[in-house]
Design a protein around this motif. Structure first.
Motif, PDB file in Angstrom:
ATOM      1  N   LYS A 208       0.922  -1.300   0.156  1.00 18.35           N
ATOM      2  CA  LYS A 208       0.210  -0.103  -0.028  1.00 18.35           C
ATOM      3  C   LYS A 208       0.911   1.371  -0.239  1.00 18.35           C
ATOM      4  N   ILE A 209       1.893   1.304   0.874  1.00 19.95           N
ATOM      5  CA  ILE A 209       2.819   2.445   1.079  1.00 19.95           C
ATOM      6  C   ILE A 209       3.661   2.644  -0.302  1.00 19.95           C
ATOM      7  N   LYS A 210       4.153   1.548  -0.834  1.00 17.54           N
ATOM      8  CA  LYS A 210       5.263   1.523  -1.865  1.00 17.54           C
ATOM      9  C   LYS A 210       4.594   1.809  -3.034  1.00 17.54           C
ATOM     10  N   VAL A 211       3.401   1.059  -3.570  1.00 18.35           N
ATOM     11  CA  VAL A 211       2.981   1.200  -4.906  1.00 18.35           C
ATOM     12  C   VAL A 211       1.570   1.737  -4.793  1.00 18.35           C
ATOM     13  N   GLY A 212       1.013   1.792  -3.816  1.00 14.74           N
ATOM     14  CA  GLY A 212      -0.396   2.070  -3.637  1.00 14.74           C
ATOM     15  C   GLY A 212      -0.852   3.198  -4.319  1.00 14.74           C
ATOM     16  N   THR A 213      -2.016   3.045  -5.237  1.00 14.36           N
ATOM     17  CA  THR A 213      -2.610   4.104  -5.924  1.00 14.36           C
ATOM     18  C   THR A 213      -4.138   3.947  -6.294  1.00 14.36           C
ATOM     19  N   VAL A 214      -4.729   4.992  -6.301  1.00 13.94           N
ATOM     20  CA  VAL A 214      -6.069   5.006  -6.749  1.00 13.94           C
ATOM     21  C   VAL A 214      -6.456   5.874  -7.916  1.00 13.94           C
ATOM     22  N   TRP A 215      -5.276   6.617  -8.565  1.00 17.56           N
ATOM     23  CA  TRP A 215      -5.636   7.349  -9.458  1.00 17.56           C
ATOM     24  C   TRP A 215      -4.485   7.028 -10.556  1.00 17.56           C
ATOM     25  N   PRO A 216      -4.581   7.335 -11.945  1.00 14.73           N
ATOM     26  CA  PRO A 216      -3.384   6.598 -12.675  1.00 14.73           C
ATOM     27  C   PRO A 216      -2.149   7.327 -12.459  1.00 14.73           C
TER      28      PRO A 216
END
Length: 343
Positions: A208-216
Motif C-alpha cells: 500500500k505504501i510503496k505502490v498503492g494508488t487509486v489514480w493513474p
C-alpha cells in the motif's frame, strides 16, 4: 512548585501519538502490545511489539487492542495508555497529568466512558475527549471558531471521519469503520485471488505504501513480495504493479467516496458555498494514498488537498486544544452533542 503536565493523546487504531504541552509531539508508536500469555505480563509496547506481529511463539501474543477506532480489549489498552503516559512524563507520576484524548466522531457514550475510565485508571488527573475531525481541523491550521464552513476527511487506521465544522462545532459528520486497515485487508484478498499467494498484514501495508494508488500514475511502480503459494504450500515471490492496486482497493475507496458525498448531501447550502471556496482538507495516514485527493475532487467537484504533516494533524490539534483545557468541563468535549443540546 512543579505542576502536572498536560498531555494530548491521539489514540489511533494503528498509531498512538502523544503531544506534551510546551514540547510538541514526543512519542509516535504503533498501537501494538506484546503479552506473555502464561504470566499475563506485558513484554513490549509499540514499535518493538509491532515487529512481533505474526511472528510470535505460542506463549507470546502480539495484540492491537484498538479496533475500528475504539477499545476492543480494555485491560490491554489501559496498560498501553499507562506505558505511554509514563514515557511522556518520565517515570514519576507524582504530579498526575491532565489528558485530552481524541476519539472518532461516531463513538457511542459507552465507548466514550471506556476511554475516559482507561485514561483515569492509567494515571490521568482529569480526562477530556475531543472528536477526531475537530482535532484534525485545528491541527491542519483551520480556525474552526469562525462562522465559516470547512470540510475535513480524516482517514486513519480504523475509521474514516468526515465532518463539516463551523463556529467551533461539528455541523454534519459521518464516521465509517473503513480506513487504512481495510485497505490492507483488500490487498491481501486481491493477492490471494489474483496470484494465489497468501501474504501477511505487514506485507500488505508495504504494498500500500510503496505502490498503492487509486489514480493513474505517470509511471508504473512494481514491488516484489514474498508469501505462501496456496496451491503448493511453498514460499513464492510475486511482483505487484501499481496498476493492480485501484482494482484491489475498489471496495473500500468506493465506500469512503460515498460517505463524503453523503455528508455533502446533508450539509446546509450556506456552508456548501464555503466548502466550495475553502476546499476539502484530508488528514490521517490513509489520505497519503497516491491520488486519493484527486479522486475525491473528481467525484465531488470540490478542490481537495492533503494537509501538511497529515499523519500528525490530529495529535497536533489535540495538543493545541490543551490551551483551552482550563475552561472546559471535565469529561467529554463532544462538540456535536453540545451543539444539539443547545437547541
Amino acid at each position: 512548585m512543579m505542576m502536572g503536565r498536560d498531555i494530548g493523546i491521539d489514540l489511533g487504531t494503528a498509531t498512538v501519538l502523544v503531544y506534551v504541552k510546551g514540547k510538541g509531539i514526543v512519542l509516535k508508536e504503533p498501537s501494538v502490545v506484546a503479552i506473555d500469555k502464561n504470566t499475563d505480563k506485558i513484554l513490549k509496547v509499540g514499535r518493538e511489539a509491532q515487529k512481533m506481529l505474526g511472528r510470535t511463539p505460542g506463549n507470546i501474543t502480539a495484540i492491537r487492542p484498538l479496533r475500528d477506532g475504539v477499545i476492543s480489549q480494555y485491560d490491554v489498552t489501559l496498560r498501553m495508555i499507562q506505558h505511554f503516559i509514563r514515557r511522556a512524563c518520565g517515570n514519576s507520576l507524582f504530579f498526575k497529568p491532565r489528558v485530552i484524548i481524541c476519539v472518532p466522531s461516531g463513538i457511542t457514550e459507552v465507548e466514550e466512558r471506556a476511554v475516559v475510565d482507561a485514561a483515569t485508571q492509567a494515571g490521568a488527573k482529569r480526562t477530556y475527549l475531543i472528536e477526531e475531525p475537530v482535532a484534525a481541523a485545528i491541527g491542519a491550521g483551520i480556525d474552526i471558531s469562525q462562522p465559516n464552513g470547512h470540510m475535513i476527511v480524516d482517514i486513519g487506521g480504523g475509521t474514516t471521519d468526515i465532518a463539516v465544522t463551523s463556529l467551533g462545532g461539528v455541523v454534519v459528520s459521518e464516521s465509517i469503520k473503513i480506513a487504512g486497515d481495510k485497505f490492507d485487508e483488500a490487498i491481501i484478498r486481491y493477492v490471494r485471488k489474483k496470484h494465489n499467494v497468501l501474504i501477511g498484514e505487514r506485507t500488505a501495508e508495504e504494498i500500500k505504501i510503496k505502490v498503492g494508488t487509486v489514480w493513474p500514475r505517470e509511471e508504473q511502480k512494481v514491488i516484489e513480495v514474498k508469501g505462501r503459494c496456496l496451491r503448493e504450500g511453498l514460499p513464492k515471490v510475486v511482483r505487484i504493479s501499481s496498476a493492480e492496486i485501484p482494482t484491489a482497493l475498489e471496495e473500500p475507496i468506493k465506500a469512503i467516496c460515498e460517505a463524503v458525498c453523503y455528508v455533502i448531501e446533508r450539509t446546509p447550502p450556506e456552508l456548501i458555498g464555503d466548502i466550495m471556496s475553502n476546499g476539502i482538507v484530508m488528514t490521517g495516514g490513509g489520505s497519503l494514498l497516491y491520488g486519493l485527493d484527486q479522486l475525491i475532487a473528481n467525484v465531488t467537484g470540490i478542490k481537495t488537498r492533503v494537509a501538511d504533516k497529515a499523519v500528525s494533524c490530529v495529535a497536533v490539534g489535540t495538543g493545541l486544544s490543551l490551551d483551552n483545557i482550563s475552561v472546559l468541563p471535565e469529561g467529554t468535549i463532544n462538540l456535536s452533542r453540545q451543539r444539539l443540546s443547545r437547541y
